[in-house]
Design a protein around this motif. Structure first.
Motif, mmCIF file in Angstrom:
data_model
loop_
_atom_site.group_PDB
_atom_site.id
_atom_site.type_symbol
_atom_site.label_atom_id
_atom_site.label_comp_id
_atom_site.label_asym_id
_atom_site.label_seq_id
_atom_site.Cartn_x
_atom_site.Cartn_y
_atom_site.Cartn_z
ATOM 1 N N VAL A 179 14.738 71.825 44.276
ATOM 2 C CA VAL A 179 14.743 72.615 45.425
ATOM 3 C C VAL A 179 12.658 71.761 45.845
ATOM 4 C CG1 VAL A 179 14.074 74.653 46.715
ATOM 5 C CG2 VAL A 179 16.172 73.550 45.702
ATOM 6 N N ARG A 180 12.501 71.764 45.108
ATOM 7 C CA ARG A 180 10.769 71.374 45.417
ATOM 8 C C ARG A 180 10.433 70.438 45.821
ATOM 9 N NH1 ARG A 180 7.770 74.742 42.132
ATOM 10 N NH2 ARG A 180 8.592 74.295 40.444
ATOM 11 N N HIS A 181 10.767 69.840 45.100
ATOM 12 C CA HIS A 181 11.076 67.706 45.728
ATOM 13 C C HIS A 181 11.233 67.635 47.082
ATOM 14 C CE1 HIS A 181 11.867 63.786 45.993
ATOM 15 N NE2 HIS A 181 12.805 63.566 46.387
ATOM 16 N N ASP B 247 17.783 60.456 59.114
ATOM 17 C CA ASP B 247 19.020 59.967 58.267
ATOM 18 C C ASP B 247 18.881 59.355 56.874
ATOM 19 O OD1 ASP B 247 22.117 60.183 58.679
ATOM 20 O OD2 ASP B 247 21.925 58.380 59.021
ATOM 21 N N ARG B 248 17.907 58.145 57.790
ATOM 22 C CA ARG B 248 17.874 57.264 56.577
ATOM 23 C C ARG B 248 17.148 57.641 54.977
ATOM 24 N NH1 ARG B 248 15.713 51.931 59.057
ATOM 25 N NH2 ARG B 248 15.007 51.330 56.398
ATOM 26 N N ALA C 106 19.777 60.983 53.106
ATOM 27 C CA ALA C 106 19.648 60.309 51.535
ATOM 28 C C ALA C 106 19.668 61.040 50.182
ATOM 29 C CB ALA C 106 19.863 58.969 51.830
ATOM 30 N N ASP C 107 18.340 61.749 49.657
ATOM 31 C CA ASP C 107 18.075 62.236 49.429
ATOM 32 C C ASP C 107 18.875 63.220 48.638
ATOM 33 O OD1 ASP C 107 15.856 61.450 47.179
ATOM 34 O OD2 ASP C 107 14.539 63.243 48.311
ATOM 35 N N VAL C 108 18.915 63.923 50.055
ATOM 36 C CA VAL C 108 20.094 65.315 50.030
ATOM 37 C C VAL C 108 20.628 64.564 49.071
ATOM 38 C CG1 VAL C 108 20.768 67.286 50.459
ATOM 39 C CG2 VAL C 108 18.340 66.315 51.652
ATOM 40 N N PHE C 109 22.021 64.361 49.892
ATOM 41 C CA PHE C 109 22.678 63.634 49.069
ATOM 42 C C PHE C 109 22.821 63.608 47.642
ATOM 43 C CE2 PHE C 109 26.148 60.907 47.818
ATOM 44 C CZ PHE C 109 27.467 61.304 48.396
ATOM 45 N N LEU C 110 21.772 62.555 47.274
ATOM 46 C CA LEU C 110 21.955 62.216 45.988
ATOM 47 C C LEU C 110 21.677 62.781 44.669
ATOM 48 C CD1 LEU C 110 20.543 59.123 46.315
ATOM 49 C CD2 LEU C 110 22.677 59.476 46.029
ATOM 50 N N CYS D 36 29.522 58.245 49.602
ATOM 51 C CA CYS D 36 28.624 57.317 47.767
ATOM 52 C C CYS D 36 29.317 56.016 48.586
ATOM 53 C CB CYS D 36 29.835 57.462 47.004
ATOM 54 S SG CYS D 36 29.037 59.555 45.816
ATOM 55 N N ALA D 37 30.355 55.391 48.745
ATOM 56 C CA ALA D 37 30.358 54.231 48.656
ATOM 57 C C ALA D 37 29.612 53.455 49.681
ATOM 58 C CB ALA D 37 32.024 54.417 49.406
ATOM 59 N N GLU D 38 29.377 54.367 51.744
ATOM 60 C CA GLU D 38 28.306 53.989 52.479
ATOM 61 C C GLU D 38 26.912 53.584 51.589
ATOM 62 O OE1 GLU D 38 25.996 55.873 55.321
ATOM 63 O OE2 GLU D 38 27.771 56.585 55.394
ATOM 64 N N LEU D 39 26.301 54.349 50.809
ATOM 65 C CA LEU D 39 25.453 54.354 49.786
ATOM 66 C C LEU D 39 24.663 53.055 49.097
ATOM 67 C CD1 LEU D 39 24.123 58.152 49.720
ATOM 68 C CD2 LEU D 39 23.209 56.335 51.473
ATOM 69 N N LEU D 40 25.901 53.256 48.244
ATOM 70 C CA LEU D 40 25.764 52.364 47.356
ATOM 71 C C LEU D 40 26.286 50.476 47.935
ATOM 72 C CD1 LEU D 40 26.136 51.579 44.238
ATOM 73 C CD2 LEU D 40 28.680 51.263 44.273
ATOM 74 N N ASP D 41 26.678 50.303 49.010
ATOM 75 C CA ASP D 41 26.855 48.866 49.851
ATOM 76 C C ASP D 41 25.495 48.826 49.988
ATOM 77 O OD1 ASP D 41 29.898 48.907 48.453
ATOM 78 O OD2 ASP D 41 30.188 49.699 50.676
#
Length: 359
Positions: free
Chosen positions: A217-219, A286-287, A291-295, A315-320
């Motif tokens: 959370v701090r990050h 968004d970028r 994405a950082d929150v998701f990971l 997951c597929a979108e970020l990995l691609d």
């Protein structure tokens, strides 16, 4: 095998792939329901497991759906109620025995009005390629008589209408999400994990080396406000520190980011950064942030013993997007060395391995 086909009479078989087929073997207590959808398995699976989506399509249009709980994970349970205009309520409940992302769901299904009649449903999601999915649900009932009673109840009409509604939902889902929509969806899941942390677990070790759970959370609440301030002159309201109250720290921060994205003016502004140049502000959020929150949702869940399942489509979108940038991302120092996983690992496992986690 002899089957009874309960499809609509007069179906146009040139468009049969868009029709719901309901078949029953006279000798077996089963109903098999098949339908093809114009969406990849990850999207269809999400519509079957995300309660915010389930409530938009499951059942006929004339009934209003209320979900008491819908914990679509292995070992989870559900209960929901369909209510007619005259106030008549129909409650349904069950347990998820197996939930395999984008592949398979095994669950029980029971009606409150007939608590002794419980069926076992297995739903399979087959990737047909070209962003198409065939969904097959096999319901195993306690007897042929119970199966026939279900068919006689008019369930086929409700199933077909629900599938039509699902078609409409998936068509809307195919439209590009705005950064505000995407943040709202992803931040909601992270918020659920934050609120689910037991009070004694905030100092549990986290997957990021040297971190504990509260550091996740701090990050997020510390790096992003500085990024916005330096790049776009935006000041986010500050909540308490993650040391004093990590739940409030996250809630104040997340609400502020959502308010920023919901502001129509944000789409007209830019963010400038020496590493990325000038980027529309909403796209930068968004970028680099959403994405950082998701990971980090996985990191917090792993640290505190909560559900670690991530949205397979995301997951597929970020990995691609990350694979072509392997060397650049690795050189940034933000990700550790890739970990090795089997070639047939699911997309969540492959994404976590790519960013250096050990799933």
């Amino acid at each position: 095998m002899t089957t009874t086909d309960h499809d609509n009479p007069g179906t146009d078989h040139d468009t049969g792939r868009r029709e719901t087929r309901i078949t029953a073997d006279p000798a077996q207590p089963t109903i098999v329901i098949t339908r093809e959808f114009d969406a990849p398995p990850s999207h269809v699976f999400r519509a079957y497991t995300d309660p915010d989506l389930v409530v938009q399509w499951l059942g006929p249009r004339r009934l209003t759906m209320h979900i008491d709980r819908y914990d679509a994970r292995t070992g989870g349970s559900y209960r929901y109620v369909h209510t007619a205009d005259d106030g008549t309520a129909y409650g349904f409940r069950g347990v998820f025995h197996e939930v395999r992302p984008s592949t398979r769901i095994v669950q029980t299904f029971g009606y409150d009005g007939s608590p002794d009649n419980v069926s076992l449903e297995t739903t399979a999601f087959l990737d047909l390629g070209g962003r198409r999915t065939r969904v097959t649900t096999t319901s195993l009932m306690q007897s042929v008589q119970a199966r026939d009673a279900m068919l006689a109840s008019g369930m086929d009409r409700g199933v077909r209408e629900g599938h039509e509604r699902l078609d409409e939902l998936l068509a809307r889902d195919a439209a590009p999400r705005t950064p505000a929509d995407e943040h709202r969806r992803i931040a909601r899941t992270f918020t659920d994990r934050v609120r689910g942390v037991p009070p004694t677990a905030w100092d549990n070790p986290a997957p990021c080396e040297g971190w504990v759970a509260r550091d996740v959370v701090r990050h997020l609440v510390e790096w992003f406000p500085a990024f916005l301030k330096s790049g776009a002159g935006v000041d986010l309201p500050a909540g308490p520190s993650a040391d004093d109250d990590p739940v409030a720290a996250w809630t104040v921060h997340s609400d502020a980011v959502q308010a920023l994205l919901d502001d129509p003016e944000t789409a007209t502004r830019t963010l400038a950064n020496p590493h990325i140049g000038e980027v529309p502000l909403d796209q930068a959020v968004d970028r680099f942030y959403t994405a950082d929150v998701f990971l980090h949702t996985w990191d917090l869940a792993r640290a505190t013993g909560q559900d670690e399942t991530l949205d397979a489509a995301k997951c597929a979108e970020l990995l691609d997007g990350m694979l072509p940038l392997d060397e650049v991302l690795r050189a940034s120092g933000q990700y550790g060395p890739r970990t090795q996983v089997p070639d047939d690992a699911d997309v969540q496992t492959r994404l976590l391995a790519f960013i250096g986690r050990a799933p």
